[in-house]
Design a protein around this motif. Structure first.
Motif, mmCIF file in Angstrom:
data_model
loop_
_atom_site.group_PDB
_atom_site.id
_atom_site.type_symbol
_atom_site.label_atom_id
_atom_site.label_comp_id
_atom_site.label_asym_id
_atom_site.label_seq_id
_atom_site.Cartn_x
_atom_site.Cartn_y
_atom_site.Cartn_z
ATOM 1 N N ALA A 5 0.891 -1.159 0.000
ATOM 2 C CA ALA A 5 0.000 0.000 0.000
ATOM 3 C C ALA A 5 0.926 1.206 0.000
ATOM 4 O O ALA A 5 1.792 1.338 0.875
ATOM 5 N N LEU A 6 0.801 2.056 -1.010
ATOM 6 C CA LEU A 6 1.620 3.257 -1.133
ATOM 7 C C LEU A 6 0.714 4.472 -1.024
ATOM 8 O O LEU A 6 -0.279 4.573 -1.745
ATOM 9 N N ALA A 7 1.076 5.378 -0.145
ATOM 10 C CA ALA A 7 0.303 6.606 0.016
ATOM 11 C C ALA A 7 1.211 7.803 -0.203
ATOM 12 O O ALA A 7 2.283 7.893 0.395
ATOM 13 N N HIS A 8 0.798 8.688 -1.096
ATOM 14 C CA HIS A 8 1.457 9.971 -1.298
ATOM 15 C C HIS A 8 0.581 10.994 -0.592
ATOM 16 O O HIS A 8 -0.509 11.323 -1.058
ATOM 17 N N LEU A 9 1.047 11.458 0.546
ATOM 18 C CA LEU A 9 0.259 12.358 1.379
ATOM 19 C C LEU A 9 0.795 13.771 1.276
ATOM 20 O O LEU A 9 1.994 14.009 1.453
ATOM 21 N N ARG A 10 -0.091 14.718 0.991
ATOM 22 C CA ARG A 10 0.288 16.127 0.881
ATOM 23 C C ARG A 10 0.340 16.747 2.271
ATOM 24 O O ARG A 10 -0.383 16.318 3.167
ATOM 25 N N PRO A 11 1.139 17.762 2.420
ATOM 26 C CA PRO A 11 1.229 18.404 3.746
ATOM 27 C C PRO A 11 -0.121 18.990 4.157
ATOM 28 O O PRO A 11 -0.793 19.641 3.357
ATOM 29 N N PRO A 32 -3.819 -7.874 11.836
ATOM 30 C CA PRO A 32 -4.510 -9.093 11.400
ATOM 31 C C PRO A 32 -4.207 -9.495 9.954
ATOM 32 O O PRO A 32 -4.462 -10.627 9.561
ATOM 33 N N PHE A 33 -3.644 -8.578 9.164
ATOM 34 C CA PHE A 33 -3.386 -8.838 7.752
ATOM 35 C C PHE A 33 -1.893 -8.929 7.438
ATOM 36 O O PHE A 33 -1.502 -8.970 6.277
ATOM 37 N N GLY A 34 -1.072 -8.962 8.470
ATOM 38 C CA GLY A 34 0.371 -9.082 8.274
ATOM 39 C C GLY A 34 1.007 -7.823 7.714
ATOM 40 O O GLY A 34 2.097 -7.885 7.150
ATOM 41 N N GLY A 35 0.358 -6.675 7.865
ATOM 42 C CA GLY A 35 0.892 -5.417 7.337
ATOM 43 C C GLY A 35 1.953 -4.832 8.238
ATOM 44 O O GLY A 35 1.855 -4.897 9.468
ATOM 45 N N ARG A 36 2.985 -4.262 7.601
ATOM 46 C CA ARG A 36 4.046 -3.598 8.374
ATOM 47 C C ARG A 36 4.551 -2.395 7.603
ATOM 48 O O ARG A 36 4.653 -2.418 6.378
ATOM 49 N N PHE A 37 4.837 -1.338 8.329
ATOM 50 C CA PHE A 37 5.372 -0.142 7.700
ATOM 51 C C PHE A 37 6.779 -0.412 7.177
ATOM 52 O O PHE A 37 7.615 -0.976 7.885
ATOM 53 N N VAL A 38 7.032 -0.003 5.943
ATOM 54 C CA VAL A 38 8.361 -0.074 5.330
ATOM 55 C C VAL A 38 8.936 1.339 5.244
ATOM 56 O O VAL A 38 10.119 1.547 5.472
ATOM 57 N N PRO A 61 1.808 -9.561 3.040
ATOM 58 C CA PRO A 61 2.270 -10.828 2.470
ATOM 59 C C PRO A 61 1.809 -11.044 1.027
ATOM 60 O O PRO A 61 2.512 -11.676 0.243
ATOM 61 N N ALA A 62 0.635 -10.525 0.667
ATOM 62 C CA ALA A 62 0.088 -10.685 -0.690
ATOM 63 C C ALA A 62 -0.975 -9.616 -0.914
ATOM 64 O O ALA A 62 -1.461 -8.992 0.032
ATOM 65 N N ILE A 63 -1.360 -9.432 -2.177
ATOM 66 C CA ILE A 63 -2.338 -8.392 -2.525
ATOM 67 C C ILE A 63 -3.689 -8.653 -1.859
ATOM 68 O O ILE A 63 -4.405 -7.710 -1.500
ATOM 69 N N GLU A 64 -4.037 -9.915 -1.637
ATOM 70 C CA GLU A 64 -5.314 -10.224 -0.989
ATOM 71 C C GLU A 64 -5.373 -9.641 0.426
ATOM 72 O O GLU A 64 -6.410 -9.122 0.836
ATOM 73 N N GLN A 65 -4.264 -9.729 1.146
ATOM 74 C CA GLN A 65 -4.236 -9.167 2.499
ATOM 75 C C GLN A 65 -4.283 -7.643 2.453
ATOM 76 O O GLN A 65 -4.903 -7.017 3.307
ATOM 77 N N ALA A 66 -3.633 -7.039 1.458
ATOM 78 C CA ALA A 66 -3.677 -5.580 1.330
ATOM 79 C C ALA A 66 -5.108 -5.114 1.078
ATOM 80 O O ALA A 66 -5.572 -4.147 1.695
ATOM 81 N N ARG A 67 -5.791 -5.800 0.183
ATOM 82 C CA ARG A 67 -7.195 -5.445 -0.104
ATOM 83 C C ARG A 67 -8.076 -5.650 1.121
ATOM 84 O O ARG A 67 -8.932 -4.815 1.437
ATOM 85 N N ALA A 68 -7.874 -6.788 1.784
ATOM 86 C CA ALA A 68 -8.693 -7.094 2.957
ATOM 87 C C ALA A 68 -8.463 -6.064 4.064
ATOM 88 O O ALA A 68 -9.412 -5.670 4.752
ATOM 89 N N TRP A 69 -7.213 -5.626 4.242
ATOM 90 C CA TRP A 69 -6.927 -4.576 5.238
ATOM 91 C C TRP A 69 -7.671 -3.296 4.889
ATOM 92 O O TRP A 69 -8.379 -2.734 5.721
ATOM 93 N N TYR A 70 -7.503 -2.818 3.636
ATOM 94 C CA TYR A 70 -8.111 -1.544 3.263
ATOM 95 C C TYR A 70 -9.632 -1.592 3.405
ATOM 96 O O TYR A 70 -10.249 -0.622 3.856
ATOM 97 N N ALA A 74 -12.346 -2.245 10.538
ATOM 98 C CA ALA A 74 -11.440 -1.550 11.466
ATOM 99 C C ALA A 74 -10.720 -0.396 10.772
ATOM 100 O O ALA A 74 -10.612 0.697 11.341
ATOM 101 N N TYR A 75 -10.225 -0.620 9.543
ATOM 102 C CA TYR A 75 -9.535 0.468 8.854
ATOM 103 C C TYR A 75 -10.523 1.517 8.353
ATOM 104 O O TYR A 75 -10.279 2.721 8.472
ATOM 105 N N GLN A 76 -11.618 1.082 7.800
ATOM 106 C CA GLN A 76 -12.608 2.043 7.311
ATOM 107 C C GLN A 76 -13.124 2.933 8.439
ATOM 108 O O GLN A 76 -13.449 4.093 8.209
#
Length: 114
Positions: A5-11, A32-38, A61-70, A74-76
């Protein structure tokens, strides 16, 4: 294969308490989705073009977990805490494996007229 998941955040115009709350709560939505900040707000060294703002990169770990997280409740539930105060773009993308070969990719693209 890892996905990101890549976010370009403006100031933001100014710091906001809800953004701090978002930052305090996001890790619990990733776990729960194995996500970690890089990458998380480190200075960006622009070599080409412009990049107003910061970069956040989260590995899954995979695109399925990224989608499930977003899409997770809890995230919404916390997304508005950031999105209401910091404009930006967020994309989900598959990574490449350790055997990725850009020359082979170019040859395949050329053969397919892409």
């Amino acid at each position: 294969m890892s996905a990101y998941a890549l976010a370009h955040l403006r100031p933001p115009a100014e710091p906001h308490e809800e953004v701090y709350e978002y930052m305090e709560r996001i890790q619990a939505t990733l776990d729960p989705f194995g996500g970690r900040f890089v990458v998380h707000g480190a200075p960006v060294e622009v070599r080409e073009g412009t990049w107003p703002g910061t970069l956040v990169m989260i590995e899954f770990p995979a695109i399925e977990q990224a989608r499930a997280w977003y899409d997770s409740p809890a995230y919404q539930d916390i997304l508005h805490l950031r999105a209401d105060h910091i404009p930006g773009d967020l994309v989900l993308v598959d990574g490449v494996g350790p055997d990725h070969d850009s020359a082979a990719m170019a040859a395949e693209m050329r053969a397919n007229g892409v």
